[in-house]
Design a protein around this motif. Sequence first.
Motif, PDB file in Angstrom:
ATOM      1  N   SER A  62       0.827  -1.209   0.000  1.00 58.77           N
ATOM      2  CA  SER A  62       0.000   0.000   0.000  1.00 58.77           C
ATOM      3  C   SER A  62       0.868   1.269   0.000  1.00 58.77           C
ATOM      4  CB  SER A  62      -0.907  -0.025   1.236  1.00 58.77           C
ATOM      5  OG  SER A  62      -1.633   1.147   1.299  1.00 58.77           O
ATOM      6  N   ALA A  63       1.957   1.235   0.779  1.00 58.29           N
ATOM      7  CA  ALA A  63       2.826   2.420   0.840  1.00 58.29           C
ATOM      8  C   ALA A  63       3.464   2.699  -0.517  1.00 58.29           C
ATOM      9  CB  ALA A  63       3.900   2.233   1.917  1.00 58.29           C
ATOM     10  N   LYS A  64       3.800   1.616  -1.229  1.00 55.24           N
ATOM     11  CA  LYS A  64       4.389   1.765  -2.562  1.00 55.24           C
ATOM     12  C   LYS A  64       3.442   2.560  -3.451  1.00 55.24           C
ATOM     13  CE  LYS A  64       7.126  -2.095  -3.677  1.00 55.24           C
ATOM     14  NZ  LYS A  64       7.235  -3.446  -4.146  1.00 55.24           N
ATOM     15  N   GLN A  65       2.170   2.260  -3.286  1.00 51.87           N
ATOM     16  CA  GLN A  65       1.152   2.902  -4.134  1.00 51.87           C
ATOM     17  C   GLN A  65       0.815   4.320  -3.661  1.00 51.87           C
ATOM     18  OE1 GLN A  65      -2.368   0.479  -4.200  1.00 51.87           O
ATOM     19  NE2 GLN A  65      -3.430   1.892  -5.567  1.00 51.87           N
ATOM     20  N   HIS A  66       0.803   4.539  -2.350  1.00 51.60           N
ATOM     21  CA  HIS A  66       0.249   5.799  -1.841  1.00 51.60           C
ATOM     22  C   HIS A  66       1.263   6.794  -1.288  1.00 51.60           C
ATOM     23  CE1 HIS A  66      -3.793   4.330  -2.421  1.00 51.60           C
ATOM     24  NE2 HIS A  66      -3.493   3.222  -1.780  1.00 51.60           N
ATOM     25  N   ALA A  67       2.483   6.328  -0.976  1.00 52.02           N
ATOM     26  CA  ALA A  67       3.450   7.278  -0.405  1.00 52.02           C
ATOM     27  C   ALA A  67       4.265   7.926  -1.517  1.00 52.02           C
ATOM     28  CB  ALA A  67       4.369   6.547   0.576  1.00 52.02           C
ATOM     29  N   LYS A  68       4.702   9.149  -1.244  1.00 51.04           N
ATOM     30  CA  LYS A  68       5.583   9.810  -2.225  1.00 51.04           C
ATOM     31  C   LYS A  68       7.024   9.358  -1.968  1.00 51.04           C
ATOM     32  CE  LYS A  68       2.642  13.727  -2.908  1.00 51.04           C
ATOM     33  NZ  LYS A  68       1.794  13.781  -1.701  1.00 51.04           N
ATOM     34  N   GLY A  69       7.768   9.182  -3.030  1.00 51.53           N
ATOM     35  CA  GLY A  69       9.195   8.886  -2.895  1.00 51.53           C
ATOM     36  C   GLY A  69       9.489   7.505  -2.351  1.00 51.53           C
ATOM     37  N   TRP A  70       8.872   6.464  -2.953  1.00 50.85           N
ATOM     38  CA  TRP A  70       9.115   5.098  -2.479  1.00 50.85           C
ATOM     39  C   TRP A  70      10.583   4.712  -2.664  1.00 50.85           C
ATOM     40  CZ3 TRP A  70       7.331   1.320   0.355  1.00 50.85           C
ATOM     41  CH2 TRP A  70       7.907   0.048   0.224  1.00 50.85           C
ATOM     42  N   ASP A  71      11.132   4.121  -1.613  1.00 49.58           N
ATOM     43  CA  ASP A  71      12.519   3.670  -1.662  1.00 49.58           C
ATOM     44  C   ASP A  71      12.584   2.422  -0.774  1.00 49.58           C
ATOM     45  OD1 ASP A  71      15.681   5.074  -1.671  1.00 49.58           O
ATOM     46  OD2 ASP A  71      15.211   3.396  -0.336  1.00 49.58           O
ATOM     47  N   ALA A  72      12.939   1.290  -1.401  1.00 44.05           N
ATOM     48  CA  ALA A  72      12.851   0.005  -0.695  1.00 44.05           C
ATOM     49  C   ALA A  72      13.714   0.000   0.577  1.00 44.05           C
ATOM     50  CB  ALA A  72      13.271  -1.117  -1.628  1.00 44.05           C
ATOM     51  N   ALA A  73      14.893   0.612   0.509  1.00 50.61           N
ATOM     52  CA  ALA A  73      15.784   0.589   1.678  1.00 50.61           C
ATOM     53  C   ALA A  73      15.185   1.429   2.814  1.00 50.61           C
ATOM     54  CB  ALA A  73      17.151   1.131   1.287  1.00 50.61           C
ATOM     55  N   LYS A  74      14.620   2.569   2.435  1.00 47.72           N
ATOM     56  CA  LYS A  74      14.012   3.422   3.479  1.00 47.72           C
ATOM     57  C   LYS A  74      12.798   2.723   4.088  1.00 47.72           C
ATOM     58  CE  LYS A  74      15.500   7.914   1.830  1.00 47.72           C
ATOM     59  NZ  LYS A  74      15.194   9.029   0.989  1.00 47.72           N
ATOM     60  N   TRP A  75      12.052   2.006   3.246  1.00 49.49           N
ATOM     61  CA  TRP A  75      10.894   1.287   3.792  1.00 49.49           C
ATOM     62  C   TRP A  75      11.360   0.217   4.786  1.00 49.49           C
ATOM     63  CZ3 TRP A  75       5.909   1.287   4.759  1.00 49.49           C
ATOM     64  CH2 TRP A  75       5.345   0.102   5.199  1.00 49.49           C
ATOM     65  N   LYS A  76      12.419  -0.506   4.415  1.00 51.65           N
ATOM     66  CA  LYS A  76      12.915  -1.590   5.280  1.00 51.65           C
ATOM     67  C   LYS A  76      13.287  -1.016   6.648  1.00 51.65           C
ATOM     68  CE  LYS A  76      15.877  -5.567   5.030  1.00 51.65           C
ATOM     69  NZ  LYS A  76      17.266  -5.843   4.856  1.00 51.65           N
ATOM     70  N   ASP A  77      13.945   0.119   6.611  1.00 52.16           N
ATOM     71  CA  ASP A  77      14.343   0.768   7.862  1.00 52.16           C
ATOM     72  C   ASP A  77      13.098   1.135   8.681  1.00 52.16           C
ATOM     73  OD1 ASP A  77      15.727   2.515   9.726  1.00 52.16           O
ATOM     74  OD2 ASP A  77      14.844   4.156   8.552  1.00 52.16           O
ATOM     75  N   PHE A  78      12.110   1.729   8.009  1.00 57.63           N
ATOM     76  CA  PHE A  78      10.894   2.144   8.714  1.00 57.63           C
ATOM     77  C   PHE A  78      10.112   0.927   9.214  1.00 57.63           C
ATOM     78  CE2 PHE A  78       6.256   3.169   8.078  1.00 57.63           C
ATOM     79  CZ  PHE A  78       6.109   3.819   9.298  1.00 57.63           C
ATOM     80  N   ALA A  79      10.006  -0.107   8.341  1.00 54.69           N
ATOM     81  CA  ALA A  79       9.148  -1.254   8.665  1.00 54.69           C
ATOM     82  C   ALA A  79       9.614  -1.970   9.930  1.00 54.69           C
ATOM     83  CB  ALA A  79       9.109  -2.217   7.484  1.00 54.69           C
ATOM     84  N   SER A  80      10.885  -1.829  10.271  1.00 55.55           N
ATOM     85  CA  SER A  80      11.373  -2.540  11.457  1.00 55.55           C
ATOM     86  C   SER A  80      10.738  -2.006  12.741  1.00 55.55           C
ATOM     87  CB  SER A  80      12.895  -2.438  11.537  1.00 55.55           C
ATOM     88  OG  SER A  80      13.249  -1.084  11.703  1.00 55.55           O
ATOM     89  N   CYS A  81      10.116  -0.846  12.675  1.00 54.71           N
ATOM     90  CA  CYS A  81       9.471  -0.331  13.906  1.00 54.71           C
ATOM     91  C   CYS A  81       7.977  -0.669  13.937  1.00 54.71           C
ATOM     92  CB  CYS A  81       9.712   1.177  14.066  1.00 54.71           C
ATOM     93  SG  CYS A  81       8.649   2.224  13.083  1.00 54.71           S
ATOM     94  N   ILE A  82       7.494  -1.396  12.924  1.00 56.18           N
ATOM     95  CA  ILE A  82       6.056  -1.695  12.844  1.00 56.18           C
ATOM     96  C   ILE A  82       5.767  -3.096  13.391  1.00 56.18           C
ATOM     97  CG2 ILE A  82       4.120  -2.000  11.260  1.00 56.18           C
ATOM     98  CD1 ILE A  82       5.382  -0.153   9.334  1.00 56.18           C
ATOM     99  N   HIS A  83       4.758  -3.197  14.239  1.00 58.98           N
ATOM    100  CA  HIS A  83       4.392  -4.488  14.837  1.00 58.98           C
ATOM    101  C   HIS A  83       2.880  -4.637  14.839  1.00 58.98           C
ATOM    102  CE1 HIS A  83       8.548  -4.893  16.362  1.00 58.98           C
ATOM    103  NE2 HIS A  83       8.454  -3.565  16.430  1.00 58.98           N
TER     104      HIS A  83
END
Length: 503
Positions: A62-83
């Motif tokens: 969903s973030a790939k579709q709706h967020a501006k400036g998708w970057d797989a590495a930045k997502w990986k960093d962010f996703a580690s705080c999601i539970h």
Amino acid sequence: MRKPDPCVLVIFGASGDLTARKLIPALYEMRAAGTLPSNLKVLGVSRREKSDDGWRDELAASAKQHAKGWDAAKWKDFASCIHYFAGDAAQGAMYPALADRLREFDESAGTKGNRLFYLSVAPELYEAIVDRISEAELVTEGKRWCSISPGDRSWQRIIIEKPFGHDEASAASLNRALGRVFEEEAIYRIDHYLGKEVVQAMLVLRFANTMFEPVWNHRYIDHVQITAAETVGVGNRTAFYDQTGAIRDMIQSHLLQIFAFVAMEPPTTMTADDIRAEKIKAVRAIRPTLPDAVAAHGVLGQYAAASTEGAYAELAGVAKGSTTETFAAIRLHVDNWRWAGTPFYIRSGKCLARKCTEVVVQFKPPAADLFRGVPHASGGVEGNRLVIEIAPAQRTRLRFESKVPGTPLTIAGVEMQADFDKQFGVQALEAYGPLLVDAMRGDQSLYKHRLEVEGGWVAVMPFLDAMSAPIRKSIASNYAQGSWGPAAADAMMARDGRVWHNE
Ligand SMILES: NC(=O)c1ccc[n+]([C@@H]2O[C@H](COP(=O)([O-])OP(=O)(O)OC[C@H]3O[C@@H](n4cnc5c(N)ncnc54)[C@H](OP(=O)(O)O)[C@@H]3O)[C@@H](O)[C@H]2O)c1
């Protein structure tokens, strides 16, 4: 500006549309912009079972579709705080385990007991979840302490989505329920319109410039129009929309907030308390519309059938004979010295001619007409007009009269434009992001106070009450899709010698 505190953002309604389409993409954008606290944890709560990784994968798509400036590495960093945490938030049974999970985060991630609860669930669940949070003793500190001096004390805040109540009484009841658990300073009633840059820019436009404020009153302003128009219809959201309508969905919430920014007095300082104090006063100065004036001050409509979408009244999920409005235009008066005699026209509708959210400030004609008889390119003097476009463009336009070069003397309107995107070369972020960060910083400037919400309901109730039934009669298919609403809305303006700004 205070930095956001470390905290756990607990999103109730984690498997829902808002979380996937808005909240998580917005948080990702804020993380990419370096605005989130490094020790943030996001804990999604809803009933269906998912693993942390399963939820992250769903959110990534969903973030790939709706967020501006998708970057797989930045997502990986962010996703580690999601539970993710599976449980029924309306029942007490899950809360001991939830509390354990939160404490674990405090120890492993240094979230310091700070909790930002986000109610992204159906409104029927708001009160039950607030009660369960209270019973589980998850609110441990008065937020009053932390908003003044961050320090070591923990805070617990709550963000409530719209709709905030269905009418004046239910909004007041919800406010009371929240107030039994959280103090007002910990209650964040969100309106994502207030996260839009141009709404905040209105404060700067009005109060950081010398040229607007002296003329920002009934002596110079003829009237103000606030419009939120959509080209699309209700689509498959009929079950929700048929219980709601344009007044509740748009006017009571978003558009009265924009109204407050246009109408408020200058705050003493740019602090949340001072800004909100002035907004409250503006909303409460709206003159109650008397029952016998409702028909003259309000027009409702429902869109007719077109090739793109059937008539509203015939859509699956719309009650037979429904009188829910897909278009509403109301005229409000503000009883204070600044605005006496200057009406505010507020309208919103679906299936209209153009998608736009804008404020139009129409100035009065000059006191003396020295150019009487001089030809005007557009047939007549239209006067000065400030158009503040909030969406889809973020632009402010000022119209004034000018001499057409050459002779003989002819007058024509010209426009100056400030396009925020072009001027600053910055793409607007998803409005939820800055608002979430504000809540983590304890800044309520762009959140609604209890009295603003209740004042907003008071202002629109006359148009929703049983007394307003006559304006709901015969609204079925009273405007064509792609038009600017029912003819009666134009007639309402014409009676006042004015026209809607439909350019
Ligand atoms: N979507 C938007 O763009 C938008 C815009 C403005 C405001 N809002 C407001 O935001 C709220 C959420 O909207 P939404 O569109 O995301 O709704 P939604 O798609 O229906 O999501 C709500 C989620 O809540 C979860 N849920 C339901 N009962 C629960 C319970 N007892 N305990 C824990 N979780 C529960 C459900 O997941 P499970 O079935 O897994 O429990 C569901 O996925 C609503 O109040 C809405 O009015 C939404």
